[in-house]
Design an enzyme around this catalytic site. Structure first.
Site, PDB file in Angstrom:
ATOM      1  N   THR A   1       4.677   0.845   1.249  1.00 31.23           N
ATOM      2  CA  THR A   1       4.827  -0.367   2.255  1.00 31.23           C
ATOM      3  C   THR A   1       5.311  -1.253   1.179  1.00 31.23           C
ATOM      4  O   THR A   1       4.137  -1.941   0.405  1.00 31.23           O
ATOM      5  CB  THR A   1       4.218  -0.431   2.690  1.00 31.23           C
ATOM      6  OG1 THR A   1       3.705   0.918   3.066  1.00 31.23           O
ATOM      7  CG2 THR A   1       4.102  -1.218   4.235  1.00 31.23           C
TER       8      THR A   1
ATOM      9  N   GLY B   1       0.737  -1.216  -0.252  1.00 34.74           N
ATOM     10  CA  GLY B   1      -0.103   0.042  -0.277  1.00 34.74           C
ATOM     11  C   GLY B   1       1.362   1.068   0.378  1.00 34.74           C
ATOM     12  O   GLY B   1       2.120   0.987   0.594  1.00 34.74           O
TER      13      GLY B   1
ATOM     14  N   GLY C   1       0.121   8.740   2.662  1.00 34.75           N
ATOM     15  CA  GLY C   1       1.118  10.534   2.147  1.00 34.75           C
ATOM     16  C   GLY C   1       2.659  10.577   2.954  1.00 34.75           C
ATOM     17  O   GLY C   1       2.794  11.352   2.908  1.00 34.75           O
ATOM     18  N   PHE C   2       2.353   9.067   3.651  1.00 33.68           N
ATOM     19  CA  PHE C   2       4.237   9.058   4.183  1.00 33.68           C
ATOM     20  C   PHE C   2       5.219   7.717   3.588  1.00 33.68           C
ATOM     21  O   PHE C   2       6.017   7.792   4.014  1.00 33.68           O
ATOM     22  CB  PHE C   2       3.417   8.424   6.059  1.00 33.68           C
ATOM     23  CG  PHE C   2       2.831   9.576   6.449  1.00 33.68           C
ATOM     24  CD1 PHE C   2       3.442  10.680   7.456  1.00 33.68           C
ATOM     25  CD2 PHE C   2       1.514   8.871   7.005  1.00 33.68           C
ATOM     26  CE1 PHE C   2       2.514  11.801   8.017  1.00 33.68           C
ATOM     27  CE2 PHE C   2       0.335  10.370   7.246  1.00 33.68           C
ATOM     28  CZ  PHE C   2       1.090  11.341   7.727  1.00 33.68           C
ATOM     29  N   GLY C   3       4.531   7.370   2.581  1.00 39.82           N
ATOM     30  CA  GLY C   3       5.260   6.682   1.919  1.00 39.82           C
ATOM     31  C   GLY C   3       4.725   5.685   1.378  1.00 39.82           C
ATOM     32  O   GLY C   3       3.376   5.253   1.323  1.00 39.82           O
TER      33      GLY C   3
ATOM     34  N   ASP D   1      -2.674   6.589  16.411  1.00 44.63           N
ATOM     35  CA  ASP D   1      -3.661   5.943  15.528  1.00 44.63           C
ATOM     36  C   ASP D   1      -4.526   5.374  15.577  1.00 44.63           C
ATOM     37  O   ASP D   1      -4.187   4.453  15.039  1.00 44.63           O
ATOM     38  CB  ASP D   1      -2.783   6.247  13.927  1.00 44.63           C
ATOM     39  CG  ASP D   1      -3.670   6.350  12.774  1.00 44.63           C
ATOM     40  OD1 ASP D   1      -4.608   6.683  12.788  1.00 44.63           O
ATOM     41  OD2 ASP D   1      -3.317   6.274  11.205  1.00 44.63           O
TER      42      ASP D   1
END
Length: 362
Positions: free
Chosen positions: A53, A46, A49-51, A168
């Protein structure tokens, strides 16, 4: 989907960010070529917004165990910003390494920087997220939600003791391990927030970003002032999802206070309803301040009837010691105080008898 990350948008060459690493990670998926001469990329899991995986195999370890590789942020070109990002990355990686010593948190296996980009390699947790579990088997009962809290709150308390706020917590970030059924908490937002702060230092005015998920994050977290109690709120919203199968945005909200209007959607005992209500307070001072407070409230419920039988409207100060000793229950402190008073009373009586006998002899 068995993975130690929440389901996110699938990777394709078209959706792969333009600033990918020089090794073209998406093109390595399914090939025999190794990333960093060690990791065989199985597939993209996936991106957000943070990179991005990836699921990978560690080819340098026996049996080639699966792991998760996370590319955390876009490539940083400015030398000063890169150094600041590197320092934050080192600090947060060490924190994740310490947290990973807990059985309910994925272990950090490796971390490295590659041409200005930052990567984490974490333990792959084989299992099913609670979001997937609810979709497959249906909603939880009150007893099952209480069991969930007894399993999750101790690990949340451990995280807070390490001075880390998860930021989160939600059903897709909680996995029930396939091997032994334990709950595992994944995808810490604390690391993401560090890199938002780095980015904000390079883009003036970029102050609208927050780490978390709308509906699960309380007001103070949306205002970028998360506390330990922010995680408690997210756990409360997770309980609502487990009980109803409804995401938070499907509930109504009080227009004046912002409180979640959940009471008509959930059938629970009065006591547990009060616990949930306090977990879900939008006002920070009115909410449980720690995971330990919630756990104590849950553990107290079975003893409420026996505690009620010990209560009385009759003021204890108007009872003498003999009456008090015949009550159904007295705390050790009260019993000790009674014993001391009775000892002093006997001592004074003995002294009076001694003085009286001395006067008679005289």
């Amino acid at each position: 989907m068995d993975a130690s990350i929440p389901p996110t948008e699938k990777l394709t060459p078209e959706t792969q960010p333009a600033n990918q690493s020089p090794t073209q990670l998406i093109e390595l998926c399914g090939s025999e070529n190794l990333f960093r001469n060690r990791y065989q990329l199985v597939r993209g899991l996936g991106r957000g917004g943070f990179g991005v995986t990836f699921l990978a195999k560690d080819m340098k370890l026996p049996s080639n165990p699966l792991c998760v590789i996370k590319k955390l942020c876009p490539k940083v070109s400015n030398a000063i910003v890169l150094q600041r990002a590197r320092q934050r990355f080192e600090r947060e990686a060490k924190t994740l390494s310490q947290l990973g010593s807990h059985a309910q948190i994925p272990r950090l296996l490796d971390y490295f920087e590659l041409e200005g980009e930052f990567f984490l390699v974490q333990e792959y947790v084989r299992g099913r997220t609670l979001a997937k579990e609810v979709k497959l088997r249906g909603v939880f009962s009150e007893a099952e939600v209480k069991l969930f809290l007894r399993e999750l709150l101790p690990v949340l308390s451990y995280i807070h003791q390490q001075q880390v706020i998860h930021r989160d917590i939600k059903p897709p970030n909680i996995i029930r391990c396939q091997d032994d059924g334990r709950l595992v908490l994944i995808d810490f937002g604390a690391v993401k927030e560090q890199f938002i702060q780095v980015d904000e230092n390079t883009h003036k005015g970029a102050t609208t970003h927050f780490v978390g998920t709308l509906g699960f994050a309380p007001p103070e977290q949306l205002a970028l002032r998360a506390t330990y109690a922010s995680d408690v709120f997210a756990v409360g919203v997770t309980c609502l999802y487990l009980l109803t199968g409804k995401p938070p945005m499907e509930f109504d909200y009080d227009v004046d206070t912002g409180e979640v209007l959940w009471q008509h959607s959930v059938q629970v005992s009065d006591y547990f309803g009060k616990v949930l209500d306090k977990m879900l307070k939008t006002s920070l001072p009115d909410r449980y301040q720690s995971a330990e407070e919630v756990l104590r409230a849950i553990e107290l419920e079975p003893y409420l009837d026996s505690l009620a039988s010990c209560m009385s409207n009759h003021p204890l100060g108007k009872l003498d010691d003999e009456e008090m000793l015949h009550r159904s229950y007295l705390s050790p402190i009260v019993r000790t105080a009674i014993a001391i008073r009775r000892w002093r009373k006997r001592k004074l009586a003995a002294e009076r008898r001694r003085k009286n006998s001395e006067m008679i002899i005289y």
